[in-house]
Enzyme design. Sequence first.
Site, PDB file in Angstrom:
ATOM      1  N   PHE A 168       2.916  -1.519  -7.440  1.00 26.25           N
ATOM      2  CA  PHE A 168       4.303  -2.397  -7.768  1.00 26.25           C
ATOM      3  C   PHE A 168       5.378  -2.037  -6.991  1.00 26.25           C
ATOM      4  O   PHE A 168       5.620  -0.762  -6.601  1.00 26.25           O
ATOM      5  CB  PHE A 168       4.704  -2.248  -9.292  1.00 26.25           C
ATOM      6  CG  PHE A 168       3.943  -3.036 -10.133  1.00 26.25           C
ATOM      7  CD1 PHE A 168       3.383  -4.317  -9.841  1.00 26.25           C
ATOM      8  CD2 PHE A 168       3.241  -2.139 -11.233  1.00 26.25           C
ATOM      9  CE1 PHE A 168       2.590  -4.819 -10.825  1.00 26.25           C
ATOM     10  CE2 PHE A 168       2.524  -3.008 -12.320  1.00 26.25           C
ATOM     11  CZ  PHE A 168       2.012  -4.481 -12.108  1.00 26.25           C
ATOM     12  N   LYS A 226     -12.149   0.774 -10.885  1.00 21.83           N
ATOM     13  CA  LYS A 226     -11.597   0.508 -12.159  1.00 21.83           C
ATOM     14  C   LYS A 226     -12.245  -0.350 -13.164  1.00 21.83           C
ATOM     15  O   LYS A 226     -11.950  -0.558 -14.124  1.00 21.83           O
ATOM     16  CB  LYS A 226     -10.217  -0.204 -11.536  1.00 21.83           C
ATOM     17  CG  LYS A 226      -9.343   0.609 -11.087  1.00 21.83           C
ATOM     18  CD  LYS A 226      -8.102  -0.180 -10.668  1.00 21.83           C
ATOM     19  CE  LYS A 226      -6.825   0.632  -9.802  1.00 21.83           C
ATOM     20  NZ  LYS A 226      -7.379   1.030  -8.452  1.00 21.83           N
ATOM     21  N   CYS A 278       1.420   2.690  -8.690  1.00 20.31           N
ATOM     22  CA  CYS A 278      -0.102   2.630  -8.547  1.00 20.31           C
ATOM     23  C   CYS A 278      -0.635   3.243  -7.375  1.00 20.31           C
ATOM     24  O   CYS A 278      -1.611   3.638  -7.249  1.00 20.31           O
ATOM     25  CB  CYS A 278      -0.753   1.236  -8.679  1.00 20.31           C
ATOM     26  SG  CYS A 278       0.014   0.376 -10.125  1.00 20.31           S
ATOM     27  N   HIS A 331      -7.284   1.324 -15.013  1.00 19.65           N
ATOM     28  CA  HIS A 331      -6.375   1.470 -13.900  1.00 19.65           C
ATOM     29  C   HIS A 331      -5.397   2.928 -14.356  1.00 19.65           C
ATOM     30  O   HIS A 331      -4.556   2.939 -15.411  1.00 19.65           O
ATOM     31  CB  HIS A 331      -5.346   0.646 -13.948  1.00 19.65           C
ATOM     32  CG  HIS A 331      -4.713   0.735 -12.469  1.00 19.65           C
ATOM     33  ND1 HIS A 331      -4.440   1.614 -11.798  1.00 19.65           N
ATOM     34  CD2 HIS A 331      -3.869  -0.479 -11.977  1.00 19.65           C
ATOM     35  CE1 HIS A 331      -3.471   1.344 -10.762  1.00 19.65           C
ATOM     36  NE2 HIS A 331      -3.085  -0.140 -11.042  1.00 19.65           N
ATOM     37  N   GLU A 344      -6.501  -8.722  -1.979  1.00 13.00           N
ATOM     38  CA  GLU A 344      -7.248  -7.688  -1.278  1.00 13.00           C
ATOM     39  C   GLU A 344      -8.212  -8.093  -0.488  1.00 13.00           C
ATOM     40  O   GLU A 344      -8.521  -7.641   0.581  1.00 13.00           O
ATOM     41  CB  GLU A 344      -7.280  -6.566  -2.352  1.00 13.00           C
ATOM     42  CG  GLU A 344      -8.219  -5.429  -1.907  1.00 13.00           C
ATOM     43  CD  GLU A 344      -8.289  -4.322  -2.753  1.00 13.00           C
ATOM     44  OE1 GLU A 344      -8.525  -3.045  -2.367  1.00 13.00           O
ATOM     45  OE2 GLU A 344      -8.362  -4.560  -3.883  1.00 13.00           O
ATOM     46  N   HIS A 376      -8.732  -1.207  -4.368  1.00 15.90           N
ATOM     47  CA  HIS A 376      -8.147  -0.960  -5.336  1.00 15.90           C
ATOM     48  C   HIS A 376      -8.411  -1.979  -6.534  1.00 15.90           C
ATOM     49  O   HIS A 376      -8.440  -1.456  -7.657  1.00 15.90           O
ATOM     50  CB  HIS A 376      -6.517  -1.647  -4.882  1.00 15.90           C
ATOM     51  CG  HIS A 376      -5.280  -1.480  -5.937  1.00 15.90           C
ATOM     52  ND1 HIS A 376      -5.162  -0.010  -6.504  1.00 15.90           N
ATOM     53  CD2 HIS A 376      -4.568  -2.191  -6.499  1.00 15.90           C
ATOM     54  CE1 HIS A 376      -4.016   0.017  -7.099  1.00 15.90           C
ATOM     55  NE2 HIS A 376      -3.662  -1.480  -7.380  1.00 15.90           N
TER      56      HIS A 376
END
Length: 431
Positions: A419, A354, A182, A359, A333, A322
């Site tokens: 990830f 998003k 990501c 995503h 976050e 994000h």
Amino acid sequence: MSNRKRVVITGMGMVTPIGHSVAETFANILEGRSGAGYTAQFDARTFPTKFSAEVKNFDLGKFIRDAGRFSKCGSNTKFGLAAAKEALADANLLEHMSEDPTRYGVYLGSGEGSEDFPAVIAGCAAAADATGLKVDAKTFVRTAIALLDGAHEGESEMHTTAGRLADEFNLCGPNFTCLTACAASAQAIGEATEMIRYGDADVILSGGSHSMIHPFGVTGFNLLTALSTRNASPQKASRPFDLTRDGFVLGEGAGMVVLEEYEHAKRRGAPIYAELAGYGTTGDAYRMTDPHPEARGAGACMANALIDAGLKPEDIGYVNAHGTSTQANDETETAGIKKALGAWAYKTPVSSSKSMLGHLIAAGGAVELIISILAMRKGVLPPTINYETPDPLCDLDYVPNETREKAGVRHVLSNSFGFGGQNITLIASKI
């Protein structure tokens, strides 16, 4: 550090679930339109998540002549070609690249296309279907490993998209691919910026492309309980920072920027959208699928980007988060933004694209950077849609549900967390 070169963005392109260009996507972002809907690329009725944010009605022939040459390529390459064409045309480089082509490079964050590993996808679909609504992890993993072991080398496009773009547009300089999930396209942009800063290239096409909307990808994320299962209302499913969030919506697409050394851009009279002023990167060193609960990596990443840009927290006028709509990411976050910006965090608007795009995995960071730059230039902040119930642990200003006018923003910060604990922050500044 004082002798490093400045890097500016002179072209932008994108293909997303809500538009096949920068202008179309941003217009729909400001309207708060969701790209989510029931999955059409495969029969998802037996899957825990039956919806996604797909790129709709895409025809590569509208962007690339003789598009049939790419008929066997993955959708990631096709999306990437279209976004790259738009970015290079926007930078006035398609027909005016008269200098040494070895000074023009490519640095992509990349992943597979929905057509990659067909045997793996078919086999994993069978494994998932056999279990009905409950995906059996052991069956799925055994099937995936066996089929991947037998997959023919070269079936996946994730390693070759950068080469295809270089060939199509005669970009003969440095050529790299970043595979950090990501965070990939944001990291590619950051690393490409470093290469230009230190003189390894004059121009680099950077960004990312990806599609994981296939049974293999959806089942994997379902096993991680990362995807929303709000099947009754797909367009309401992506709800970053909302107390009732239950996972992200899987999307697909591409985002590309033309990064260029500042003096080089000035000499050729190129359009300049912004300076890529700050780049921060850290690793959580915690778990493969969860962020550090104290936002150790996220906070340090944003702080590093501020240092790199020579800015203070109060200089940041907008944060494009994000913001995945998962429990762990949004809490972490938010905590990271507070660590990096201190008291200024409560005065800084934050929103998640998003909530509308889904995503886009490896493509997400590049697309979100472009949205951040347009927000700064146009004096209007994108909303976080579907924000209905505040979460006490997510207590910042998330620009809920409606676009907001805000003039005078000179610096924007964009986060991408992947990830494996990859953390990337990019800061773009007016010039």
